[in-house]
Design a protein around this motif. Structure first.
Motif, PDB file in Angstrom:
ATOM      1  N   GLY A  54       7.490  -7.333 -24.644  1.00 43.62           N
ATOM      2  CA  GLY A  54       8.399  -6.689 -23.700  1.00 43.62           C
ATOM      3  C   GLY A  54       8.495  -7.327 -22.333  1.00 43.62           C
ATOM      4  O   GLY A  54       9.152  -6.773 -21.449  1.00 43.62           O
ATOM      5  N   LEU A  55       7.885  -8.489 -22.130  1.00 42.59           N
ATOM      6  CA  LEU A  55       7.983  -9.154 -20.834  1.00 42.59           C
ATOM      7  C   LEU A  55       9.425  -9.566 -20.570  1.00 42.59           C
ATOM      8  O   LEU A  55      10.103 -10.116 -21.438  1.00 42.59           O
ATOM      9  N   ALA A  56       9.898  -9.311 -19.352  1.00 39.79           N
ATOM     10  CA  ALA A  56      11.274  -9.625 -18.982  1.00 39.79           C
ATOM     11  C   ALA A  56      11.362  -9.662 -17.467  1.00 39.79           C
ATOM     12  O   ALA A  56      10.404  -9.318 -16.765  1.00 39.79           O
ATOM     13  N   ASP A  57      12.501 -10.085 -16.973  1.00 35.62           N
ATOM     14  CA  ASP A  57      12.758 -10.034 -15.537  1.00 35.62           C
ATOM     15  C   ASP A  57      12.502  -8.613 -15.056  1.00 35.62           C
ATOM     16  O   ASP A  57      13.023  -7.646 -15.618  1.00 35.62           O
ATOM     17  N   SER A  58      11.699  -8.467 -14.006  1.00 30.39           N
ATOM     18  CA  SER A  58      11.327  -7.132 -13.529  1.00 30.39           C
ATOM     19  C   SER A  58      12.541  -6.288 -13.171  1.00 30.39           C
ATOM     20  O   SER A  58      12.522  -5.061 -13.309  1.00 30.39           O
ATOM     21  N   ARG A  66       7.797  -1.144 -15.941  1.00 36.62           N
ATOM     22  CA  ARG A  66       7.101  -2.137 -15.107  1.00 36.62           C
ATOM     23  C   ARG A  66       5.645  -1.743 -14.881  1.00 36.62           C
ATOM     24  O   ARG A  66       4.745  -2.591 -14.929  1.00 36.62           O
ATOM     25  N   GLU A  67       5.408  -0.468 -14.619  1.00 36.76           N
ATOM     26  CA  GLU A  67       4.038  -0.011 -14.375  1.00 36.76           C
ATOM     27  C   GLU A  67       3.159  -0.219 -15.612  1.00 36.76           C
ATOM     28  O   GLU A  67       2.009  -0.655 -15.500  1.00 36.76           O
ATOM     29  N   ARG A  68       3.710   0.073 -16.782  1.00 37.09           N
ATOM     30  CA  ARG A  68       2.934  -0.118 -18.017  1.00 37.09           C
ATOM     31  C   ARG A  68       2.641  -1.592 -18.257  1.00 37.09           C
ATOM     32  O   ARG A  68       1.519  -1.965 -18.641  1.00 37.09           O
ATOM     33  N   LEU A  69       3.648  -2.419 -18.056  1.00 39.64           N
ATOM     34  CA  LEU A  69       3.442  -3.851 -18.256  1.00 39.64           C
ATOM     35  C   LEU A  69       2.493  -4.422 -17.214  1.00 39.64           C
ATOM     36  O   LEU A  69       1.715  -5.346 -17.508  1.00 39.64           O
ATOM     37  N   TYR A  70       2.535  -3.900 -16.001  1.00 37.05           N
ATOM     38  CA  TYR A  70       1.593  -4.327 -14.954  1.00 37.05           C
ATOM     39  C   TYR A  70       0.160  -4.182 -15.469  1.00 37.05           C
ATOM     40  O   TYR A  70      -0.656  -5.108 -15.346  1.00 37.05           O
ATOM     41  N   ASP A  71      -0.144  -3.017 -16.032  1.00 35.65           N
ATOM     42  CA  ASP A  71      -1.502  -2.788 -16.535  1.00 35.65           C
ATOM     43  C   ASP A  71      -1.827  -3.721 -17.698  1.00 35.65           C
ATOM     44  O   ASP A  71      -2.953  -4.243 -17.788  1.00 35.65           O
ATOM     45  N   GLU A  72      -0.859  -3.953 -18.583  1.00 33.16           N
ATOM     46  CA  GLU A  72      -1.101  -4.852 -19.717  1.00 33.16           C
ATOM     47  C   GLU A  72      -1.336  -6.283 -19.252  1.00 33.16           C
ATOM     48  O   GLU A  72      -2.211  -6.984 -19.770  1.00 33.16           O
ATOM     49  N   SER A 145       8.093 -14.097 -15.975  1.00 33.04           N
ATOM     50  CA  SER A 145       8.420 -12.673 -16.122  1.00 33.04           C
ATOM     51  C   SER A 145       7.224 -11.814 -15.731  1.00 33.04           C
ATOM     52  O   SER A 145       7.372 -10.818 -14.997  1.00 33.04           O
ATOM     53  N   ALA A 146       6.064 -12.197 -16.205  1.00 34.01           N
ATOM     54  CA  ALA A 146       4.856 -11.438 -15.874  1.00 34.01           C
ATOM     55  C   ALA A 146       4.594 -11.461 -14.374  1.00 34.01           C
ATOM     56  O   ALA A 146       4.230 -10.434 -13.769  1.00 34.01           O
ATOM     57  N   ALA A 147       4.778 -12.628 -13.759  1.00 32.20           N
ATOM     58  CA  ALA A 147       4.576 -12.729 -12.315  1.00 32.20           C
ATOM     59  C   ALA A 147       5.590 -11.869 -11.556  1.00 32.20           C
ATOM     60  O   ALA A 147       5.255 -11.233 -10.552  1.00 32.20           O
ATOM     61  N   SER A 148       6.821 -11.831 -12.045  1.00 33.56           N
ATOM     62  CA  SER A 148       7.842 -11.028 -11.374  1.00 33.56           C
ATOM     63  C   SER A 148       7.485  -9.546 -11.422  1.00 33.56           C
ATOM     64  O   SER A 148       7.724  -8.806 -10.459  1.00 33.56           O
ATOM     65  N   ILE A 149       6.900  -9.105 -12.530  1.00 34.44           N
ATOM     66  CA  ILE A 149       6.495  -7.704 -12.675  1.00 34.44           C
ATOM     67  C   ILE A 149       5.346  -7.377 -11.729  1.00 34.44           C
ATOM     68  O   ILE A 149       5.370  -6.348 -11.030  1.00 34.44           O
ATOM     69  N   LEU A 150       4.343  -8.237 -11.667  1.00 33.34           N
ATOM     70  CA  LEU A 150       3.222  -7.990 -10.762  1.00 33.34           C
ATOM     71  C   LEU A 150       3.682  -7.935  -9.312  1.00 33.34           C
ATOM     72  O   LEU A 150       3.260  -7.060  -8.536  1.00 33.34           O
ATOM     73  N   ALA A 151       4.537  -8.870  -8.924  1.00 35.23           N
ATOM     74  CA  ALA A 151       5.006  -8.907  -7.542  1.00 35.23           C
ATOM     75  C   ALA A 151       5.841  -7.669  -7.212  1.00 35.23           C
ATOM     76  O   ALA A 151       5.676  -7.054  -6.146  1.00 35.23           O
ATOM     77  N   LYS A 152       6.738  -7.288  -8.120  1.00 34.70           N
ATOM     78  CA  LYS A 152       7.612  -6.137  -7.894  1.00 34.70           C
ATOM     79  C   LYS A 152       6.819  -4.839  -7.797  1.00 34.70           C
ATOM     80  O   LYS A 152       7.026  -4.029  -6.882  1.00 34.70           O
TER      81      LYS A 152
END
Length: 214
Positions: A54-58, A66-72, A145-152
């Motif tokens: 499910g990684l994608a542009d935040s 986003r919160e769930r993916l942040y934890d993953e 994508s993962a970095a964009s989620i963490l930053a967002k």
């Protein structure tokens, strides 16, 4: 296939014709456009043995996703690093240079040193490893994508905290962007300490308040 790049001191790109073997880090930022707060950057080295679905542009994800993916990402990536450039650095250097500074800090903060770095966009920070700028990389490269989620997520959480201190600006709602409500609050209350004085709407609001006070 895009060509490989490394970063020169002037932030321009020069072509590399090979893939550096070893770990690859993805880098992205959040918060270039808002009128307040730091710009946040993240660097992520994913673990191929522990893929994250499910990684994608935040920007294409809901806040809950986003919160769930942040934890993953934090649980399953080989290593992650989040860094920022402050409002003061944004006002002193300009938002582009502050963004590149935050990105460089994020890469420097990685526990493992990558062999190459892929950065979202068309400009590169000054790095000591080969790097490539990838336009729309947050939608094309999973590590970005993962970095964009963490930053967002990091920046959105910061805005929630700022809202508790300055609720009349509505930071929890607009995350610092120049919405009608935000501009109206600036006009009424002036700027708070976390507003970017170098941004035109903030500068205009401060000038208007000074004129009224005079």
């Amino acid at each position: 296939m895009p060509s490989r790049r490394f970063c020169r001191p002037d932030n321009m790109q020069a072509t590399l014709n090979w893939h550096a073997p070893g770990l690859m880090a993805g880098v992205d930022e959040a918060g270039r456009g808002p009128l307040a707060g730091p710009v946040v950057a993240a660097a992520v080295i994913l673990d191929d043995a522990r893929p994250i679905a499910g990684l994608a542009d935040s920007k294409a994800l809901t806040a809950t996703r986003r919160e769930r993916l942040y934890d993953e990402i934090c649980a399953h990536a080989l290593c992650v690093s989040v860094a920022q450039a402050s409002v003061q650095e944004i006002d002193e250097h300009n938002i582009l240079q502050a963004t590149l500074l935050a990105m460089a800090r994020a890469v420097q903060g990685l526990r493992l040193k990558p062999a190459r770095v892929l950065v979202d966009g068309n400009r590169l920070p000054v790095l000591s490893v080969p790097a490539e700028a990838v336009v729309q990389g947050d939608a094309l490269v999973q590590a970005i994508s993962a970095a964009s989620i963490l930053a967002k997520v990091t920046r959105d959480r910061w805005c929630q905290q700022l809202h508790a201190d300055w609720p009349h600006y509505g930071f929890a709602e607009h995350k610092g962007y120049g919405t009608a409500r935000h501009l109206a609050a600036l006009a009424e209350h002036g700027a708070c300490p976390q507003h970017r004085r170098s941004f035109a709407p903030v500068a205009r609001a401060l000038a208007a308040k000074s004129t009224i006070a005079a």
